[in-house]
Design an enzyme around this catalytic site. Structure first.
Site, mmCIF file in Angstrom:
data_model
loop_
_atom_site.group_PDB
_atom_site.id
_atom_site.type_symbol
_atom_site.label_atom_id
_atom_site.label_comp_id
_atom_site.label_asym_id
_atom_site.label_seq_id
_atom_site.Cartn_x
_atom_site.Cartn_y
_atom_site.Cartn_z
ATOM 1 N N ALA A 1 0.809 -1.231 0.000
ATOM 2 C CA ALA A 1 0.000 0.000 0.000
ATOM 3 C C ALA A 1 0.838 1.274 0.000
ATOM 4 C CB ALA A 1 -0.929 -0.003 1.217
ATOM 5 N N ALA A 2 2.169 1.137 0.026
ATOM 6 C CA ALA A 2 3.010 2.336 0.127
ATOM 7 C C ALA A 2 2.961 3.185 -1.139
ATOM 8 C CB ALA A 2 4.452 1.932 0.437
ATOM 9 N N ASP B 1 3.249 -2.789 4.063
ATOM 10 C CA ASP B 1 4.277 -2.721 3.018
ATOM 11 C C ASP B 1 5.654 -2.988 3.602
ATOM 12 O OD1 ASP B 1 4.038 -1.245 -0.037
ATOM 13 O OD2 ASP B 1 6.057 -1.604 0.738
ATOM 14 N N TYR C 1 6.833 -14.241 -13.851
ATOM 15 C CA TYR C 1 5.787 -13.286 -13.448
ATOM 16 C C TYR C 1 4.439 -13.772 -13.996
ATOM 17 C CZ TYR C 1 3.312 -8.795 -13.011
ATOM 18 O OH TYR C 1 2.402 -7.803 -12.684
ATOM 19 N N ALA D 1 3.592 -16.841 -14.848
ATOM 20 C CA ALA D 1 3.166 -18.059 -14.139
ATOM 21 C C ALA D 1 2.574 -17.703 -12.781
ATOM 22 C CB ALA D 1 4.364 -18.993 -13.959
ATOM 23 N N SER D 2 3.209 -16.756 -12.083
ATOM 24 C CA SER D 2 2.706 -16.391 -10.750
ATOM 25 C C SER D 2 1.299 -15.807 -10.852
ATOM 26 C CB SER D 2 3.664 -15.404 -10.056
ATOM 27 O OG SER D 2 3.642 -14.122 -10.659
ATOM 28 N N LYS D 3 1.053 -15.022 -11.880
ATOM 29 C CA LYS D 3 -0.261 -14.380 -12.016
ATOM 30 C C LYS D 3 -1.320 -15.371 -12.508
ATOM 31 C CE LYS D 3 1.076 -10.290 -10.616
ATOM 32 N NZ LYS D 3 0.615 -9.746 -9.334
ATOM 33 N N THR E 1 3.097 2.870 -12.708
ATOM 34 C CA THR E 1 3.606 2.792 -11.330
ATOM 35 C C THR E 1 5.112 2.506 -11.375
ATOM 36 O OG1 THR E 1 3.478 0.411 -10.997
ATOM 37 C CG2 THR E 1 1.422 1.652 -10.657
HETATM 38 N N1 LIG Z 1 2.043 -1.674 -12.821
HETATM 39 C C1 LIG Z 1 1.633 -2.569 -13.679
HETATM 40 O O1 LIG Z 1 1.827 -2.439 -14.895
HETATM 41 C C2 LIG Z 1 0.842 -3.762 -13.208
HETATM 42 C C3 LIG Z 1 0.044 -4.437 -14.135
HETATM 43 C C4 LIG Z 1 -0.675 -5.546 -13.708
HETATM 44 C C5 LIG Z 1 -0.588 -5.976 -12.403
HETATM 45 N N2 LIG Z 1 0.219 -5.307 -11.524
HETATM 46 C C6 LIG Z 1 0.293 -5.830 -10.168
HETATM 47 O O2 LIG Z 1 -0.195 -4.857 -9.274
HETATM 48 C C7 LIG Z 1 0.399 -5.030 -7.997
HETATM 49 C C8 LIG Z 1 0.940 -3.696 -7.509
HETATM 50 O O3 LIG Z 1 1.976 -3.304 -8.379
HETATM 51 P P1 LIG Z 1 2.381 -1.788 -8.640
HETATM 52 O O4 LIG Z 1 2.362 -1.591 -10.091
HETATM 53 O O5 LIG Z 1 1.630 -0.879 -7.770
HETATM 54 O O6 LIG Z 1 3.921 -1.914 -8.203
HETATM 55 P P2 LIG Z 1 4.822 -1.004 -7.271
HETATM 56 O O7 LIG Z 1 6.196 -1.563 -7.367
HETATM 57 O O8 LIG Z 1 4.610 0.424 -7.589
HETATM 58 O O9 LIG Z 1 4.209 -1.278 -5.820
HETATM 59 C C9 LIG Z 1 4.320 -2.524 -5.210
HETATM 60 C C10 LIG Z 1 4.354 -2.329 -3.701
HETATM 61 O O10 LIG Z 1 4.492 -3.613 -3.108
HETATM 62 C C11 LIG Z 1 5.480 -3.541 -2.096
HETATM 63 N N3 LIG Z 1 6.105 -4.837 -1.902
HETATM 64 C C12 LIG Z 1 6.922 -5.513 -2.748
HETATM 65 N N4 LIG Z 1 7.335 -6.652 -2.178
HETATM 66 C C13 LIG Z 1 6.780 -6.706 -0.950
HETATM 67 C C14 LIG Z 1 6.846 -7.626 0.115
HETATM 68 N N5 LIG Z 1 7.599 -8.725 0.039
HETATM 69 N N6 LIG Z 1 6.132 -7.370 1.227
HETATM 70 C C15 LIG Z 1 5.385 -6.248 1.340
HETATM 71 N N7 LIG Z 1 5.282 -5.331 0.366
HETATM 72 C C16 LIG Z 1 5.991 -5.554 -0.767
HETATM 73 C C17 LIG Z 1 6.488 -2.513 -2.589
HETATM 74 O O11 LIG Z 1 7.269 -1.972 -1.526
HETATM 75 C C18 LIG Z 1 5.552 -1.488 -3.237
HETATM 76 O O12 LIG Z 1 5.137 -0.506 -2.323
HETATM 77 C C19 LIG Z 1 1.463 -6.111 -8.172
HETATM 78 O O13 LIG Z 1 0.948 -7.354 -7.741
HETATM 79 C C20 LIG Z 1 1.697 -6.132 -9.670
HETATM 80 O O14 LIG Z 1 2.168 -7.371 -10.128
HETATM 81 C C21 LIG Z 1 0.936 -4.216 -11.889
#
Ligand SMILES: NC(=O)c1ccc[n+]([C@@H]2O[C@H](COP(=O)([O-])OP(=O)(O)OC[C@H]3O[C@@H](n4cnc5c(N)ncnc54)[C@H](O)[C@@H]3O)[C@@H](O)[C@H]2O)c1
Length: 266
Positions: free
Chosen positions: A13-14, A36, A151, A153-155, A188
């Site tokens: 959530a950060a 976070d 990535y 596979a995880s999703k 992001t």
């Molecule tokens: N940005 C994209 O293009 C996109 C697209 C599809 C899905 N997603 C998914 O959305 C979600 C959020 O991604 P985002 O784009 O906001 O990325 P981001 O990197 O901006 O934010 C991810 C947040 O997760 C935190 N985090 C990472 N590892 C952690 C851990 N082990 N424990 C606790 N917190 C942890 C990070 O500190 C960060 O604040 C992810 O699951 C990502 O795979 C992102």
């Protein structure tokens, strides 16, 4: 679900999508446990949210979601602080093809664990009020992602788990709806990782192809993903659904063939 005065736990959530989700939940009158790994940015985010919503509406818990004890402790602290739990958003995720085990650990195993812990707290049978769990997957959970195979596979795993557990939740009368959101590329900080060898490993060679792919899909604003989340939370008919969010089609749902795996016995 009426969101006013409900309590949500959001991982990651950060910043990015998780932060936009927290903001949207607070706007709807929820209280939010911000979880976070990044304590510095997490505290900064809480301070920003405090300016808009006051200090009482959020709590920041530093936590590595891939650490079982820390994750359990984060749930416990948030439950005890606010006195209830109604919503879990398993959002924390990483892109790391080099150290790929970490990707499976954070993107899949921790989402599974977060879902199970959330069920333990919210299940009506356990004295909970029921609730909603939303797992953040990706469009890469529905199609191949040639430069990010782990990535991807995880999703895929998150989607299979979410849809399966949603059926069990309904059958077992947990009182909990479980859904997934699959955004295309979102604007992001995670996108910076595609430029880094430490994240992409051997697939860094395909950086330009990946950049072209991102350009052709376009970038979604994080608040649009939060809008999708609110739609899932407020619509009590949604369970086991996979919401897709793209620049071309906006918020919409993936259609699967209807039947889950079942016994052949007549
Ligand atoms: N940005 C994209 O293009 C996109 C697209 C599809 C899905 N997603 C998914 O959305 C979600 C959020 O991604 P985002 O784009 O906001 O990325 P981001 O990197 O901006 O934010 C991810 C947040 O997760 C935190 N985090 C990472 N590892 C952690 C851990 N082990 N424990 C606790 N917190 C942890 C990070 O500190 C960060 O604040 C992810 O699951 C990502 O795979 C992102």
């Amino acid at each position: 679900m009426h969101l006013k005065d409900k309590v949500a736990l959001v991982t990651g959530a950060a910043q990015g999508i998780g932060n936009a989700c927290a903001q949207a939940l607070l706007e709807k009158g929820c209280k939010v446990g911000l979880v976070d790994l990044n304590a510095e940015v997490g505290k900064e985010s809480k301070n920003n949210l405090d300016k808009q919503f006051g200090t009482q509406r959020t709590i920041f818990i530093p936590c590595d979601v891939s650490n079982e004890e820390q994750l359990k402790d984060a749930f416990k602290k948030i439950f005890e602080h606010f006195g209830r739990l109604d919503i879990v958003v398993n959002n924390a995720g990483v892109n790391n093809e080099k150290n790929w085990e970490v990707t499976v650990q954070i993107n899949l195993i921790s989402v599974i664990r977060g879902t199970y812990i959330g069920i333990d707290y919210m299940k009506t049978e356990n004295g909970g009020n029921g609730g909603v769990i939303v797992n953040i997957a990706s469009l890469a959970g529905l199609m191949p992602a040639p430069f990010q195979p782990v990535y991807c596979a995880s999703k895929h795993g998150v989607i299979g788990f979410t849809r399966s557990l949603a059926i069990i939740s309904k059958t077992g009368k947990y009182g909990i709806r479980i859904n997934a959101i699959c955004p295309a590329f979102v604007n992001t900080p995670i996108l910076k990782t595609i430029e880094k060898e430490e994240n992409m490993g051997q697939y860094l060679a395909y950086k330009e192809e990946l950049k072209n792919m991102i350009e052709s899909y376009g970038l979604l604003p994080p608040p649009l993903i939060a809008e999708g989340l609110i739609k899932i939370l407020e619509d009590d008919s949604l369970n086991g659904e996979v919401m897709k969010i793209t620049t071309k089609q906006g918020i919409h749902f993936h259609e699967f063939s209807p039947q889950p795996l079942q016994s052949n016995k007549q």
